[in-house]
Design a protein around this motif. Structure first.
Motif, PDB file in Angstrom:
ATOM      1  N   ILE A   1       0.892  -1.272  -0.033  1.00 17.04           N
ATOM      2  CA  ILE A   1       0.106   0.027   0.120  1.00 17.04           C
ATOM      3  C   ILE A   1       0.773   1.276   0.069  1.00 17.04           C
ATOM      4  O   ILE A   1       0.744   2.316  -0.827  1.00 17.04           O
ATOM      5  CB  ILE A   1      -0.994  -0.205   1.260  1.00 17.04           C
ATOM      6  N   GLN A   2       1.831   1.361   0.828  1.00 19.21           N
ATOM      7  CA  GLN A   2       2.548   2.516   1.027  1.00 19.21           C
ATOM      8  C   GLN A   2       3.503   2.744  -0.424  1.00 19.21           C
ATOM      9  O   GLN A   2       3.857   3.818  -0.686  1.00 19.21           O
ATOM     10  CB  GLN A   2       3.883   2.278   2.137  1.00 19.21           C
ATOM     11  N   SER A   3       3.635   1.533  -0.928  1.00 20.04           N
ATOM     12  CA  SER A   3       4.502   1.691  -2.431  1.00 20.04           C
ATOM     13  C   SER A   3       3.879   2.375  -3.318  1.00 20.04           C
ATOM     14  O   SER A   3       4.289   3.015  -4.460  1.00 20.04           O
ATOM     15  CB  SER A   3       5.070   0.412  -2.847  1.00 20.04           C
ATOM     16  N   ILE A   4       2.377   2.439  -3.445  1.00 24.07           N
ATOM     17  CA  ILE A   4       1.543   2.940  -4.443  1.00 24.07           C
ATOM     18  C   ILE A   4       0.830   3.967  -3.835  1.00 24.07           C
ATOM     19  O   ILE A   4       0.177   4.871  -4.665  1.00 24.07           O
ATOM     20  CB  ILE A   4       0.549   1.743  -4.946  1.00 24.07           C
ATOM     21  N   GLN A   5       0.836   4.456  -2.580  1.00 24.77           N
ATOM     22  CA  GLN A   5      -0.135   5.458  -2.007  1.00 24.77           C
ATOM     23  C   GLN A   5       0.386   6.669  -2.275  1.00 24.77           C
ATOM     24  O   GLN A   5       1.672   6.798  -2.316  1.00 24.77           O
ATOM     25  CB  GLN A   5      -0.477   5.213  -0.515  1.00 24.77           C
ATOM     26  N   ILE A   6      -0.455   7.752  -2.711  1.00 26.31           N
ATOM     27  CA  ILE A   6       0.207   8.926  -2.851  1.00 26.31           C
ATOM     28  C   ILE A   6      -0.231   9.999  -1.530  1.00 26.31           C
ATOM     29  O   ILE A   6      -1.356   9.814  -1.206  1.00 26.31           O
ATOM     30  CB  ILE A   6      -0.581   9.676  -4.047  1.00 26.31           C
TER      31      ILE A   6
END
Length: 202
Positions: free
Chosen positions: A197-202
């Motif tokens: 999630i952190q790798s794709i979240q803005i």
């Protein structure tokens, strides 16, 4: 009588799972499976006429366990981040219960890839692909996540969830020596989902 027949079949399948996982289709022997199941070879052939028929049942069962969480993920109507957390948790539960599955599937898939392609239609993967791709595209368009190919996201989820179980013997000796590996893997379910999630979240 019927209960006895069911118990015998379950014993056969349990023995077959163990032996096929260790030796694959080519290396396994019906006599070995019969011995492990505590029956004679003639009775084994009564239930399963050939090693190939027995293997097909064991392989299909294992494959559905492995791909089932992916099918559930694709069909899930939940919010995207919740979907990611759900599949990571589900994969941990399945892999913890059936730790032999990843290596078993990988070994046999490299031997006969056509077996995998046939089963993909059975587990309902295709139905959810468009739904999830659209959901990811909408999340990108609304600025919720960074641009990412849906296939890459799915591959990241599968790889990070399954590989630790497939590589457990190595990880246990070189990365987590002396630690409770069951607890290490259990705690990874949440860490993997948050990492993705952190790798794709803005």
């Amino acid at each position: 009588m019927e209960k006895k027949l069911i118990e015998t079949q379950e014993n056969i399948l349990a023995a077959a799972r163990t032996i096929f996982a260790k030796k694959g289709l080519a290396g396994a022997r019906m006599q070995e499976i019969a011995d492990a199941a505590g029956i004679n070879k003639a009775l084994l052939h009564y239930y399963y006429r050939s090693k190939e028929k027995l293997f097909e049942q064991v392989f299909e069962e294992a494959f559905k366990k492995l791909v089932g969480p992916l099918a559930a993920f694709l069909a899930d109507d939940s919010e995207l981040f919740l979907k990611i957390r759900n599949i990571c948790t589900l994969y941990h539960k399945v892999m913890a219960e059936y730790p032999f599955i990843p290596n078993f599937i990988i070994n046999e898939a490299s031997t006969d890839p056509s077996r995998i392609l046939k089963l993909l239609n059975i587990v309902g993967i295709e139905e959810g692909k468009k739904k999830t791709a659209m959901q990811i595209s909408e999340a990108i368009e609304t600025g919720k996540i960074r641009p990412i190919d849906p296939r890459e996201l799915i591959l990241n989820i599968i790889s990070l969830s399954i590989f630790p179980f497939a590589s457990r013997p190595i990880s246990e000796q070189f990365l987590y020596k002396g630690e409770d590996m069951d607890e290490v893997l259990k705690s990874r379910a949440n860490r993997v989902s948050e990492f993705i999630i952190q790798s794709i979240q803005i």
